[in-house]
Scaffold this motif. Structure first.
Motif, PDB file in Angstrom:
ATOM      1  N   PRO A  95      38.022  36.782  35.939  1.00 49.27           N
ATOM      2  CA  PRO A  95      39.232  36.331  35.986  1.00 49.27           C
ATOM      3  C   PRO A  95      39.995  36.115  37.294  1.00 49.27           C
ATOM      4  O   PRO A  95      39.930  37.308  38.002  1.00 49.27           O
ATOM      5  CB  PRO A  95      39.940  37.015  34.671  1.00 49.27           C
ATOM      6  N   GLU A  96      40.698  35.488  37.393  1.00 40.74           N
ATOM      7  CA  GLU A  96      41.749  35.416  38.716  1.00 40.74           C
ATOM      8  C   GLU A  96      42.335  36.611  38.796  1.00 40.74           C
ATOM      9  O   GLU A  96      42.478  37.346  39.803  1.00 40.74           O
ATOM     10  CB  GLU A  96      42.656  34.402  38.392  1.00 40.74           C
ATOM     11  N   LYS A  97      42.936  37.287  37.582  1.00 36.55           N
ATOM     12  CA  LYS A  97      43.767  38.556  37.660  1.00 36.55           C
ATOM     13  C   LYS A  97      42.995  39.806  38.124  1.00 36.55           C
ATOM     14  O   LYS A  97      43.382  40.507  38.778  1.00 36.55           O
ATOM     15  CB  LYS A  97      44.114  38.656  36.238  1.00 36.55           C
ATOM     16  N   ALA A  98      41.615  39.971  37.745  1.00 32.84           N
ATOM     17  CA  ALA A  98      40.789  40.875  38.221  1.00 32.84           C
ATOM     18  C   ALA A  98      40.661  40.808  39.619  1.00 32.84           C
ATOM     19  O   ALA A  98      40.740  41.783  40.532  1.00 32.84           O
ATOM     20  CB  ALA A  98      39.463  40.911  37.529  1.00 32.84           C
ATOM     21  N   ALA A  99      40.159  39.508  40.185  1.00 34.46           N
ATOM     22  CA  ALA A  99      40.005  39.328  41.570  1.00 34.46           C
ATOM     23  C   ALA A  99      41.312  39.856  42.220  1.00 34.46           C
ATOM     24  O   ALA A  99      41.157  40.567  43.481  1.00 34.46           O
ATOM     25  CB  ALA A  99      39.738  37.836  41.925  1.00 34.46           C
ATOM     26  N   LEU A 100      42.357  39.678  41.879  1.00 33.35           N
ATOM     27  CA  LEU A 100      43.679  40.053  42.739  1.00 33.35           C
ATOM     28  C   LEU A 100      43.861  41.446  42.958  1.00 33.35           C
ATOM     29  O   LEU A 100      44.546  41.842  43.888  1.00 33.35           O
ATOM     30  CB  LEU A 100      45.067  39.473  42.127  1.00 33.35           C
ATOM     31  N   HIS A 101      43.283  42.287  42.164  1.00 34.08           N
ATOM     32  CA  HIS A 101      43.074  43.638  42.677  1.00 34.08           C
ATOM     33  C   HIS A 101      42.593  43.826  43.836  1.00 34.08           C
ATOM     34  O   HIS A 101      43.042  45.213  44.414  1.00 34.08           O
ATOM     35  CB  HIS A 101      42.266  44.278  41.484  1.00 34.08           C
ATOM     36  N   PHE A 102      41.762  42.997  44.457  1.00 36.56           N
ATOM     37  CA  PHE A 102      41.289  43.580  45.726  1.00 36.56           C
ATOM     38  C   PHE A 102      41.921  43.078  47.061  1.00 36.56           C
ATOM     39  O   PHE A 102      41.358  42.822  48.053  1.00 36.56           O
ATOM     40  CB  PHE A 102      39.819  43.208  45.561  1.00 36.56           C
ATOM     41  N   SER A 103      42.985  42.419  46.703  1.00 36.12           N
ATOM     42  CA  SER A 103      43.756  41.703  47.831  1.00 36.12           C
ATOM     43  C   SER A 103      44.211  42.629  48.991  1.00 36.12           C
ATOM     44  O   SER A 103      44.454  42.027  50.199  1.00 36.12           O
ATOM     45  CB  SER A 103      44.807  41.085  47.397  1.00 36.12           C
ATOM     46  N   ASP A 104      44.073  44.083  48.786  1.00 32.28           N
ATOM     47  CA  ASP A 104      44.493  44.853  50.123  1.00 32.28           C
ATOM     48  C   ASP A 104      43.315  45.377  50.556  1.00 32.28           C
ATOM     49  O   ASP A 104      43.612  46.178  51.483  1.00 32.28           O
ATOM     50  CB  ASP A 104      45.534  45.763  49.464  1.00 32.28           C
ATOM     51  N   LEU A 105      42.164  44.917  50.103  1.00 29.63           N
ATOM     52  CA  LEU A 105      40.983  45.643  50.710  1.00 29.63           C
ATOM     53  C   LEU A 105      40.830  45.484  52.148  1.00 29.63           C
ATOM     54  O   LEU A 105      41.162  44.276  52.652  1.00 29.63           O
ATOM     55  CB  LEU A 105      39.782  45.130  49.876  1.00 29.63           C
ATOM     56  N   ARG A 106      40.363  46.260  53.021  1.00 27.62           N
ATOM     57  CA  ARG A 106      40.229  45.685  54.541  1.00 27.62           C
ATOM     58  C   ARG A 106      38.808  45.526  54.688  1.00 27.62           C
ATOM     59  O   ARG A 106      38.554  45.004  55.924  1.00 27.62           O
ATOM     60  CB  ARG A 106      40.354  47.205  55.292  1.00 27.62           C
ATOM     61  N   ILE A 107      38.056  45.197  54.074  1.00 32.95           N
ATOM     62  CA  ILE A 107      36.751  44.605  54.022  1.00 32.95           C
ATOM     63  C   ILE A 107      36.692  43.249  53.445  1.00 32.95           C
ATOM     64  O   ILE A 107      37.281  42.783  52.542  1.00 32.95           O
ATOM     65  CB  ILE A 107      35.526  45.371  53.252  1.00 32.95           C
ATOM     66  N   PRO A 108      35.708  42.324  54.133  1.00 28.95           N
ATOM     67  CA  PRO A 108      35.595  40.914  53.506  1.00 28.95           C
ATOM     68  C   PRO A 108      34.905  41.000  52.294  1.00 28.95           C
ATOM     69  O   PRO A 108      34.337  41.931  51.869  1.00 28.95           O
ATOM     70  CB  PRO A 108      34.583  40.432  54.420  1.00 28.95           C
ATOM     71  N   ILE A 109      35.369  40.038  51.538  1.00 27.76           N
ATOM     72  CA  ILE A 109      35.110  39.710  49.894  1.00 27.76           C
ATOM     73  C   ILE A 109      34.384  38.256  49.966  1.00 27.76           C
ATOM     74  O   ILE A 109      34.624  37.421  50.171  1.00 27.76           O
ATOM     75  CB  ILE A 109      36.233  39.812  49.404  1.00 27.76           C
ATOM     76  N   LEU A 110      33.308  38.340  49.080  1.00 27.61           N
ATOM     77  CA  LEU A 110      32.842  37.004  48.520  1.00 27.61           C
ATOM     78  C   LEU A 110      32.809  36.832  47.256  1.00 27.61           C
ATOM     79  O   LEU A 110      32.529  37.985  46.630  1.00 27.61           O
ATOM     80  CB  LEU A 110      31.248  37.031  49.113  1.00 27.61           C
ATOM     81  N   LEU A 111      33.411  35.835  46.961  1.00 30.53           N
ATOM     82  CA  LEU A 111      33.797  35.667  45.300  1.00 30.53           C
ATOM     83  C   LEU A 111      32.178  34.606  44.942  1.00 30.53           C
ATOM     84  O   LEU A 111      32.043  33.608  45.495  1.00 30.53           O
ATOM     85  CB  LEU A 111      34.659  34.592  45.088  1.00 30.53           C
ATOM     86  N   LEU A 112      31.167  35.435  44.321  1.00 31.27           N
ATOM     87  CA  LEU A 112      30.053  34.863  43.840  1.00 31.27           C
ATOM     88  C   LEU A 112      30.098  34.178  42.675  1.00 31.27           C
ATOM     89  O   LEU A 112      30.010  34.971  41.527  1.00 31.27           O
ATOM     90  CB  LEU A 112      29.069  35.744  44.077  1.00 31.27           C
ATOM     91  N   ASP A 113      30.085  32.737  42.511  1.00 30.46           N
ATOM     92  CA  ASP A 113      30.148  32.123  41.276  1.00 30.46           C
ATOM     93  C   ASP A 113      31.701  32.313  40.782  1.00 30.46           C
ATOM     94  O   ASP A 113      31.718  31.906  39.645  1.00 30.46           O
ATOM     95  CB  ASP A 113      29.397  32.621  40.292  1.00 30.46           C
TER      96      ASP A 113
END
Lengths: 341, 341
Positions: free
Chosen positions: A133-151
């Motif tokens: 869910p979008e909400k869960a993804a947002l937890h990671f907005s401050d991370l310093r490493i690149p993120i891939l949203l798979l599917d």
DNA sequence: TTGTATGCGTTATCAT
DNA sequence: ATGATAACGCATACAA
């Protein structure tokens, strides 16, 4: 316990300096063939392998990628869909000497906090997957490493995204049913705020328009929180008895398609004669059961490989613009769709 | 990219030395409450997380454990049996801040070489699992990290071992069938040199003796390399038509039990009326299909938890004698076993 | 109670 | 072409 071999031991044995050993092992600089061979021989004989922590401390890259599955990491092991994806992912990553790190990280928890291993340099990137869910993804907005949203995909998170073409998949499903004479088709899905669900519903709506299907005969049946698939099947059953009775349904995935069909069969509904249906994903687990299912085939292994390539590219080049990659899908006709009665 | 925060930044901000910050974070030494709070505040405000590589370089322990599944790591994602085990494993490991590392490592390859990540200090231990042949296990005899054989065992490899009680499980299966009046029972298995298979076959033989069953009526049916389950089913069928026709079979696992029963049903054999059968593992996937299967239930989640505890203990205390832990199992009676006709 | 200094094993810069 | 040396970030023995 045997002593740990370090680069010092190799240097001593090969009668060269640390620097030379390092240069040989990393194929940098022009070291003479003779010296190279001496070093390699020592490495072989002492079975030396450059210490991981020392190396990543210097290189500032751990050659590891974290994989988080929504809602819990361990649940990924039980999912035929992701299983194939990860097969491709792991294979491709290991070609670049990258490993996958699995930590327990319950994204559905109320009091969610980012675990240390995602922000202490122990992984170079993060792959988020599962029905996220979008909400869960947002937890990671401050991370310093690149993120891939798979599917999945998020407008609000700066991350690359790789999805299958849900829009086209559903369009193709409806087109196929229309070609068999169906005009009243339901779309059946779970009630979750997911990118994939939204995209597929959009495909459904677009297909209705394109084929000029009657809106009244094409209900969108969503499963509210707290209800189960049996409830969903009941709703589908009702839709077959409405004023504009449906003759087919398209489900958001194979699992739901299978279980709805399963419950309908228990109600003595003749499938697919009375009701055609189409799934999505082409999981062997479900799509090859008693009624081989017409479904949308997703190239899972290729998606995994592509995911690896996207994240590896991102790691080595953080300046590139974010990518949103959409993988084409294709309809596989089996026995669950027949000419309308 | 935001700057990386180090222990120096925290020290400066909290107006203390590096050592003090380290002492506070590692709960060593007696730092005054006031200083502690100052440090913690700085840590919180700067969102500091101690650098992984620096830390493991000093501590000489990576807080990571490699998981290798035979034959390929990625295949583990498709196995309902291991899925539950890993759920328990991961949960328990993460309580101790340990993560799992998954690398691709094809143990079935001819030219097998140990991948770097198993011998460069990037993992503190190795868990070997899957249907691991003795030969494959031996590849790892020179490793400097502790090894746990999960669901297998080797006489020749110095490793802890955790298995379910296959011997007792098969004994119980036969006892159950005997109590239903069966005297001619086949044991059905794949043809692999596996510890689990051997143990279960031993249980079969012991049960025959114990119950004084006729040897002739209790064949051991093994699948040779190159043959498939359909072949196996044919052999079972033959055994029902031999001079001492079997009235039941016990399979080495649920998968084989299910598929053999599946093919027999296709041959119009009435199951379980004509032939009772018992599986092993109690995988939902197979044991709950059309004929709910009598099987041996294995406490998978608990095995995972136990595995984590064994390996964590081993890491922190390498002097302990090697353990060989056997987990009890229990027969679950469902509908695939009936009184002999 | 807190600070200083050293080393963990590697890579990379700069001499030679 | 090769060697000496300085980081990388942290934990700890020892000094104050």
């Amino acid at each position: 316990m045997k002593p740990v071999i370090t680069i010092h031991d190799i240097a001593k044995k090969a009668k060269v300096s640390l620097a030379t050993v390092s240069l040989v092992l990393n194929r940098k600089g022009r070291i003479s063939e003779k010296t190279q061979e001496r070093v390699r021989k020592a490495v072989r004989e002492m079975n030396y392998s450059p210490n991981y922590s020392g190396r990543i401390l210097r290189r500032k890259c751990s050659q590891q990628i974290a994989l988080l599955y929504y809602p819990r990491a361990s649940a990924i092991f039980n999912n035929p869909f992701y299983s194939k994806i990860i097969e491709g992912l792991l294979e491709r990553l290991s070609q670049n000497k990258y490993n996958i790190v699995l930590g327990n990280c319950d994204l559905s928890e109320e009091s969610f906090t980012i675990p240390d291993y995602l922000q202490n340099g122990s992984v170079d990137a993060l792959i988020l997957t599962g029905d996220l869910p979008e909400k869960a993804a947002l937890h990671f907005s401050d991370l310093r490493i690149p993120i891939l949203l798979l599917d999945s995909f998020s407008k609000h998170l700066a991350a690359d995204s790789l999805t299958s073409d849900g829009f086209q998949g559903v369009m193709d499903s409806i087109d196929h049913l229309v070609s068999l004479g169906h005009r009243h088709i339901a779309y059946v899905t779970h009630e979750l705020d997911l990118y994939n669900v939204q995209t597929r519903i959009n495909g459904f709506k677009a297909a209705i328009q394109k084929n000029s299907l009657p809106l009244l005969g094409c209900p969108l049946i969503r499963m509210p929180v707290g209800k189960n698939v049996e409830w969903l099947a009941q709703e589908v059953l009702k839709a077959t008895r409405s004023k504009a009775p449906i003759t087919a349904f398209v489900a958001v995935n194979d699992t739901i398609a299978f279980w709805v069909s399963h419950f309908l069969q228990k109600e003595a509904i003749q499938l697919p004669r009375f009701l055609s249906f189409i799934g999505f994903d082409d999981d062997e687990e479900y799509s090859q059961r008693d009624i081989p299912m017409t479904t949308i085939s997703v190239p899972k292994r290729e998606i995994g490989i592509r995911a690896a390539e996207i994240i590896l590219t991102r790691i080595s080049n953080s300046d590139l613009p974010l990518q949103k990659v959409v993988i084409p899908v294709s309809l596989v006709r089996r026995n669950s769709t027949v000419v309308v009665k």
